[in-house]
Scaffold this active site. Structure first.
Site, PDB file in Angstrom:
ATOM      1  N   ASP A 138       0.873  -1.250  -0.070  1.00  0.00           N
ATOM      2  CA  ASP A 138       0.090   0.021  -0.055  1.00  0.00           C
ATOM      3  C   ASP A 138       0.630   1.381   0.008  1.00  0.00           C
ATOM      4  O   ASP A 138       0.482   2.334   0.755  1.00  0.00           O
ATOM      5  CB  ASP A 138      -0.843   0.014   1.178  1.00  0.00           C
ATOM      6  CG  ASP A 138      -1.624  -1.248   1.252  1.00  0.00           C
ATOM      7  OD1 ASP A 138      -1.914  -2.048   0.226  1.00  0.00           O
ATOM      8  OD2 ASP A 138      -2.492  -1.291   2.109  1.00  0.00           O
ATOM      9  N   LYS A 164      -7.533  -4.232  -2.605  1.00  0.00           N
ATOM     10  CA  LYS A 164      -8.087  -4.954  -1.421  1.00  0.00           C
ATOM     11  C   LYS A 164      -8.817  -3.988  -0.511  1.00  0.00           C
ATOM     12  O   LYS A 164      -8.587  -2.856  -0.721  1.00  0.00           O
ATOM     13  CB  LYS A 164      -6.899  -5.576  -0.542  1.00  0.00           C
ATOM     14  CG  LYS A 164      -5.998  -4.631  -0.168  1.00  0.00           C
ATOM     15  CD  LYS A 164      -4.730  -5.307   0.796  1.00  0.00           C
ATOM     16  CE  LYS A 164      -3.817  -4.448   1.396  1.00  0.00           C
ATOM     17  NZ  LYS A 164      -4.321  -3.303   2.483  1.00  0.00           N
ATOM     18  N   CYS A 215      -1.804  -2.116   8.198  1.00  0.00           N
ATOM     19  CA  CYS A 215      -1.756  -3.312   7.058  1.00  0.00           C
ATOM     20  C   CYS A 215      -0.490  -4.140   7.263  1.00  0.00           C
ATOM     21  O   CYS A 215      -0.548  -5.278   6.580  1.00  0.00           O
ATOM     22  CB  CYS A 215      -2.015  -2.619   5.638  1.00  0.00           C
ATOM     23  SG  CYS A 215      -3.628  -1.780   5.385  1.00  0.00           S
TER      24      CYS A 215
END
Length: 203
Positions: free
Chosen positions: A21, A82, A118
């Protein structure tokens, strides 16, 4: 002692880089983002030279943007979209099972954001599935240093190897006679940028 030391080894052909990310909308709000990004660029470019497979995810890219252009991910698997916080989505797990010449890797190098969300959730899932996880501290960040540092401590507590970008690179090189040593040497001439970790004795 020998068993624990063996788990810290990184091998070409048995290692994958997870890029979590690194997205455009995060750039202005993350602690020391520019430094973490520069360290990550060096790591990604080194992994490309060493032919380490890379896998990229993006958290809700419609809202948070695409992976920053500074990271050269054209040869990577993904990016996989996601909404869950862990990178270990069904799509990712399927790719991971055969990414190393038809088999699953032994070790995952993990970088990205946010460290306490994350990245940490990914590390937990990977450890639960039997992978050795090398979290690269100078290539991970959060909005606050406190969240980042506490997350690194928690990952260490569950058995992750909390490391730095150059440590990971040299673990994979293993020998100055490696055919890519001179090329990587050019990448590491610029020292890794300081991101505020050495003051925390537990890491």
């Amino acid at each position: 002692m020998a068993i624990n030391a063996a788990k810290a080894v990184l091998k070409q052909g048995r290692t994958v880089l997870f890029i979590c990310d690194f997205q455009e909308r995060f750039a202005k709000v993350m602690f020391e983002f520019d430094k973490v990004l520069q360290n990550s660029v060096k790591l990604v470019n080194s992994m490309k030279l060493l032919q380490i497979p890379m896998l990229v995810t993006e958290q809700n890219p419609k809202a948070l943007g695409k992976t920053v252009s500074e990271l050269e991910i054209s040869s990577a698997k993904g990016p996989y979209e996601k909404t869950q916080f862990s990178m270990c989505t069904p799509n990712v797990n399927e790719v991971l099972s055969t990414i190393c010449c038809g088999s699953r890797p032994e070790s995952i190098i993990l970088i990205g954001l946010e460290t306490h969300v994350c990245v940490e959730n990914t590390a937990i899932d990977l450890r639960m599935n039997g992978y050795e996880v090398h979290t690269v501290a100078d290539c991970c960040t959060s909005r606050t240093q406190e969240d980042r540092l506490l997350a690194l401590e928690r990952m260490k507590a569950i058995g992750c190897h909390v490391s730095t970008s150059e440590t990971v690179i040299f673990k994979l090189l293993k020998d100055a006679n490696h055919k890519e040593f001179k090329s990587i040497q050019k990448l590491i001439r610029t020292p890794t940028l300081y991101t505020g970790l050495v003051s925390v004795s537990k890491i």
